[in-house]
Design an enzyme around this catalytic site. Structure first.
Site, short mmCIF file in Angstrom:
data_model
loop_
_atom_site.label_atom_id
_atom_site.label_comp_id
_atom_site.label_asym_id
_atom_site.label_seq_id
_atom_site.Cartn_x
_atom_site.Cartn_y
_atom_site.Cartn_z
N ARG A 35 8.10 -15.07 -3.77
CA ARG A 35 8.55 -15.69 -2.51
C ARG A 35 7.40 -16.49 -1.92
O ARG A 35 6.29 -16.47 -2.44
CB ARG A 35 8.96 -14.59 -1.52
CG ARG A 35 7.83 -13.58 -1.29
CD ARG A 35 8.10 -12.60 -0.18
NE ARG A 35 7.16 -11.48 -0.20
CZ ARG A 35 5.91 -11.51 0.20
NH1 ARG A 35 5.40 -12.64 0.67
NH2 ARG A 35 5.14 -10.45 0.14
N GLY A 52 0.79 -1.23 0.00
CA GLY A 52 0.00 0.00 0.00
C GLY A 52 0.82 1.28 0.00
O GLY A 52 0.26 2.38 -0.10
N GLU A 100 -1.29 -12.21 -7.99
CA GLU A 100 -2.42 -11.50 -7.40
C GLU A 100 -3.25 -10.83 -8.50
O GLU A 100 -2.71 -10.24 -9.43
CB GLU A 100 -1.92 -10.45 -6.39
CG GLU A 100 -1.10 -11.08 -5.26
CD GLU A 100 -0.94 -10.15 -4.07
OE1 GLU A 100 -1.57 -9.07 -4.06
OE2 GLU A 100 -0.16 -10.50 -3.17
N GLU A 149 -0.10 -8.05 -9.36
CA GLU A 149 1.35 -8.16 -9.12
C GLU A 149 1.70 -9.62 -8.84
O GLU A 149 0.81 -10.47 -8.67
CB GLU A 149 1.79 -7.29 -7.95
CG GLU A 149 1.21 -7.70 -6.61
CD GLU A 149 1.70 -6.81 -5.47
OE1 GLU A 149 2.60 -6.00 -5.69
OE2 GLU A 149 1.16 -6.96 -4.36
N HIS A 198 -9.98 -8.93 -4.13
CA HIS A 198 -8.54 -9.16 -4.25
C HIS A 198 -8.32 -10.67 -4.13
O HIS A 198 -8.50 -11.24 -3.06
CB HIS A 198 -7.82 -8.40 -3.13
CG HIS A 198 -6.33 -8.34 -3.28
ND1 HIS A 198 -5.58 -7.28 -2.84
CD2 HIS A 198 -5.44 -9.21 -3.82
CE1 HIS A 198 -4.30 -7.49 -3.10
NE2 HIS A 198 -4.20 -8.66 -3.70
N GLU A 234 -3.09 3.53 -13.05
CA GLU A 234 -4.02 2.50 -13.48
C GLU A 234 -5.45 2.98 -13.27
O GLU A 234 -5.72 3.77 -12.35
CB GLU A 234 -3.85 1.21 -12.66
CG GLU A 234 -2.67 0.38 -13.01
CD GLU A 234 -2.63 -0.90 -12.19
OE1 GLU A 234 -1.79 -1.76 -12.52
OE2 GLU A 234 -3.41 -1.04 -11.23
N LYS A 235 -6.35 2.49 -14.09
CA LYS A 235 -7.77 2.73 -13.85
C LYS A 235 -8.14 2.09 -12.51
O LYS A 235 -7.74 0.96 -12.22
CB LYS A 235 -8.60 2.11 -14.98
CG LYS A 235 -10.10 2.24 -14.81
CD LYS A 235 -10.58 3.66 -14.96
CE LYS A 235 -12.11 3.75 -14.86
NZ LYS A 235 -12.58 5.14 -14.83
#
Length: 329
Positions: free
Chosen positions: A292, A165, A275, A288, A208, A200-201
């Site tokens: 890991r 964030g 994601e 993204e 999520h 980004e729009k």
């Protein structure tokens, strides 16, 4: 063959990795700062080595001290856990230079997916849907205003090297662009040492959704279904649930295939996470990739009955995947 692993981390994740090592007959080496002499991960490991003062930059983030400890204890591999050096391409590269197996993807893969602008380009080339937005870094406030008008408000301004964030600003109208741009650049520079931002729009009312993936060193990739992580506070996940109550079987199949395509596009090896944002009409977009093991990996383990750390160790030991997509449900 991997017989001894150094865990370049502390606390819960270090103990978690050591547990799987112990069950596989692999010896574990803990590193610790002066503040962690009696920490659980130090006491649980087969061997332990002091690497510096309490400050992370002088211990858990010090690449040379960790490499020195690894060579001193003659380890075959290093597991970075999550946080600290887990997504540091320079660390992965140094391990390779020293002949130590890095339990994770290559430095080149980390660099490709660590920069969100670079990752967007690769996903577009791989046929993975992305949120409409810029494919190049924004040069100044004027360009940001122009792009906002082109794609339409609301928009999300993001740090290219961001995460958690940080460096993100939601913009509803043109009057907010300059302040948001300056704030995002400043926050990105202080948090990541890079002030590159893009637009980004903004996807309104999104879910999520993240897909756990595993890839081996032979080009095989599977997805391990999804985790719903829409319950957040200040862009930090609070609750994760699997399977997602929002995802249909058909959408799961389609998103899973795109997650696998995304991983194959960067020759991914090891455990990782793709994601996505999914809008209210169930259109999904790449967000993204985490290169890991994630904090929330046990959710997938509980649902599927797999040990992801053991899978990481097998992959790092050059074993091919032993599970196929049709075996996973």
């Amino acid at each position: 063959m991997i017989r001894k692993v150094l865990i370049a981390n502390r606390g819960e994740i270090a103990v978690r990795v050591m547990r799987s090592c112990r069950e596989m007959g692999i010896r574990s080496v803990a590193v610790f700062s002066e503040a962690d002499r009696t920490a659980r991960h130090v006491l649980y490991a087969d061997e332990a080595v002091l690497i510096g003062p309490a400050a992370s930059k002088d211990s858990y983030l010090n690449i040379e001290k960790i490499i020195r400890a690894a060579k001193q204890h003659k380890v075959d591999a290093i597991h970075p856990g999550y946080g600290f050096l887990s997504e540091n391409a320079d660390f992965a590269r140094r391990c390779k230079e020293e002949g130590i197996v890095f339990i994770g993807p290559s430095a080149e893969t980390m660099e490709a997916m660590g920069d969100k602008i670079s990752a967007r380009k690769r996903m577009i080339d791989a046929g993975v849907p992305v949120v409409p937005g810029t494919q190049q870094p924004l040069q100044d406030v004027g360009e940001a205003c122009r792009v906002c008008r082109e794609i339409g408000f609301p928009v999300m301004l993001k740090a290219s090297m961001g995460g958690g964030g940080k460096g993100m600003r939601l913009i509803h109208k043109e009057e907010e662009v300059e302040e948001a741009y300056n704030a995002a650049c400043s926050e990105s520079l202080s948090s990541f040492g890079d002030d590159t931002v893009y637009l980004e729009k903004y996807v309104e009312g999104p879910h999520h959704i993240e897909f756990q993936i595993l890839g081996d060193n032979y080009g095989n990739v599977v997805h391990l279904c999804e985790r719903e992580c829409s319950v957040q506070r200040r862009n930090q996940k609070i609750v994760e649930e699997s399977p997602s109550p929002f995802i249909t079987p058909e959408l799961r199949k389609e998103m899973g295939e795109k997650a696998v395509a995304a991983a194959k596009a960067v020759d991914y090896s090891g455990a990782g996470t793709i994601e996505f944002l999914v809008d209210k009409h169930r259109n999904f977009y790449f967000l993204e990739m985490n290169t890991r093991l994630q904090v929330e990996h046990p959710i997938t383990e509980e649902v599927l009955g797999l040990d992801l750390v053991k899978e990481q160790l097998r992959i790092a030991d050059n074993e091919p995947l032993h599970i196929w997509q049709e075996d996973i449900s």
